[in-house]
Design an enzyme around this catalytic site. Sequence first.
Site, mmCIF file in Angstrom:
data_model
loop_
_atom_site.group_PDB
_atom_site.id
_atom_site.type_symbol
_atom_site.label_atom_id
_atom_site.label_comp_id
_atom_site.label_asym_id
_atom_site.label_seq_id
_atom_site.Cartn_x
_atom_site.Cartn_y
_atom_site.Cartn_z
ATOM 1 N N CYS A 2 1.966 9.515 1.534
ATOM 2 C CA CYS A 2 0.967 11.012 1.389
ATOM 3 C C CYS A 2 1.075 11.966 2.377
ATOM 4 O O CYS A 2 0.263 11.379 2.760
ATOM 5 C CB CYS A 2 0.688 11.490 -0.276
ATOM 6 S SG CYS A 2 2.081 10.152 -1.644
ATOM 7 N N ASP A 104 -2.034 4.464 -9.084
ATOM 8 C CA ASP A 104 -2.995 5.105 -9.025
ATOM 9 C C ASP A 104 -3.959 6.420 -9.087
ATOM 10 O O ASP A 104 -4.848 6.228 -9.319
ATOM 11 C CB ASP A 104 -3.818 4.031 -7.483
ATOM 12 C CG ASP A 104 -3.319 4.573 -6.711
ATOM 13 O OD1 ASP A 104 -1.706 4.961 -6.622
ATOM 14 O OD2 ASP A 104 -3.604 4.951 -5.113
ATOM 15 N N ILE A 304 2.757 -6.687 18.198
ATOM 16 C CA ILE A 304 2.659 -5.995 20.183
ATOM 17 C C ILE A 304 2.262 -6.977 21.265
ATOM 18 O O ILE A 304 1.028 -7.174 20.942
ATOM 19 C CB ILE A 304 1.889 -4.879 20.316
ATOM 20 C CG1 ILE A 304 1.534 -3.579 18.638
ATOM 21 C CG2 ILE A 304 2.058 -4.006 21.247
ATOM 22 C CD1 ILE A 304 0.891 -3.061 19.325
#
Length: 674
Positions: A2, A104, A304
């Site tokens: 978020c 949470d 990677i």
Amino acid sequence: MCGIAGYMHADPDKQIDPDQLVAMAAIQYHRGPDGFGYHVMQDRGVGFSHARLTIIDLDENRGRQPFVSEDGNLMLAMNGELYDYKRIRADLTSRGARFRTKSDSEMVLHLYPQKGLEDMLPYLRGEFGISLYDKERDRLILIRDRFGVKPLYWTEQNGQFVFGSELKVLFAHPDVQRRFNARGVYHQLMQTVVPGSTAFDNIHQVKPGHAVIVERAHGRFKIRDFKYWDMDFPTMEERGPQLEDDYDEAEYIEGVRRELLEAVQLRLEADVPVACYLSGGIDSCAILGMSAATQQSPVKAFTIGFDDADYDESAIAREMAESVGADQDIMMLNAGHLYDNFEETLWHAERTIYNTLGVAKLLMSRHVNQAGYKVVVTGEGSDELFSGYPAFRMDLFRHGLDTLPEAERAVMQQMLAESNKLFSGAMLAEDEYDDPALDKLVGFTPSCLQPWLAASEHVAPLLHPSLRKEVEGYRPGTAIAEALDGDMLEGRHPLDKAQYVWIKTMLEGQILTWGGDRVDMANSMEARPPFLDHHLAEYAARLPVTMRIRGRTEKYVLREAMRGLLPKVLYEREKFAFMAPPAHTDPKKWAAMKALADRYLSDEAIEQAGILDPAGVRALFEKHENPETSASTQVQLDAVINHMIGVQVLHKHFVQTDVPAQARAKAKELGWAA
């Protein structure tokens, strides 16, 4: 998970614009593409908004933030994750709390009224940026996690207090000025940022382990900052017999294993699949090994790989993945293509970067997202806790040799000239650099800062004359020293001091920003670093020096704790820096960098932005291309060139661009409306 945003008027009778809150959420859509929410308390002149990435409680409506308490007194918007929340929720419920979601985050609404602010903070375990408005006390509280894994910015301008998860969120508010600060630009060009600062005027960060409390009185804000946690190493006196190796080694090995296992298990908790980042280093391999041991199905591991053999670790990562039965996905990168994504990376990082590792990480997070994952566990923080960087060994040799047992001293002296050549100019200075302010505060200038303080000598000639005048006589080392807490350094062992300074500068300002959250969340992908669990960190702070660096072995205690999980080649391997190849080491990459420089560092582009001096820029390129310039200095100048391009790109993104209009256009494009 978020992104959060909000603002508050100094005059509570002034109205909040809901459309503005939505625009501030929309511009950070990448942090939360799964929905948005906003809430306004017009009778208090305060409003929050939130862009949601669903990881815990996937219900679209039930988990939507901002949350408001049942009595209407508290408003909450949070970014990040709080761990061990199920146990805490159960305890709160037994005491009468009524939860409306499975999130949470909601437990903050119940902890705060039961415990109060200061007594609530120890319960917050994880990575987070929290905004909480208390209507009864008329105060806004911003809280950032202990190491600064999650970003959180604020500013006070034109009678408004504005905050958000990213700088662009603040800039989306039309009353927030978008103007570079001369000292901020200086630090962008030299790489190391003063803790708590940004490149822009009057734009601040909530410091890691700090809370900012905003109250109103007589139409004005009263803003105070307090520290609730720090990396508190024992004093030399408290260490006592540890310094002579009078301790139980097995106890510390078992303690690290126990604390790390708990931290990993907590971070595997999610309502969506969790994967791992896997390089060829001991840190991510340890995390993968523990994750695989606690799950029945194969763990997905993303790696990677680089086309430069000196920097590619994919072969060792493959061996680790095979040893634990992980489902490995290797993304190979051509170093010459990294500059193709440089500008996009800077829009997300919101600061300059010295190495294209940030670009590689952005491409990796995109790859992970496209593979259907929103969460990975990572190895960041291990080097900080267990002395993994060459700079720590250098400081121990230079300033702590007399504290070591005799056998350890002999090994350390033999190793001084054997530093990994790949670090030279980037992680270790070519020549020792002493800064008076840091020498006075710390007792020495930490090796981690020396290459960047040395690079600062190139900065003044690069600045536009007006900015150069503003920083005349400025001492970057003094500014950094003044931002550090001397109480956390006084009486500590030199190795502890070196680790503390790194944690407050390089970790938060570099590794966790353009190497972490910002390029991960660019593609809506949350990274969770178990090593930065504060319970593990507090245990690690008590480790004896020789449990961290033992002869030729860095991170000794971690290697021993993970011995059963690691392939032999990795267990015995010396520290290797995970970074992308410097530009000058590859003709194609150098050409790609020069092409970008031609766009952003032309005389016309420089004159338009008014940040740099074209003569200084030309002189630096000439120095870089001079055959007599050492390879180590070239690495350093590579970094400065990236920073020069960077400040020009930042000007384009955040000064030249109309960010408020951009944010409102994004809200319209998404169909987000108040």
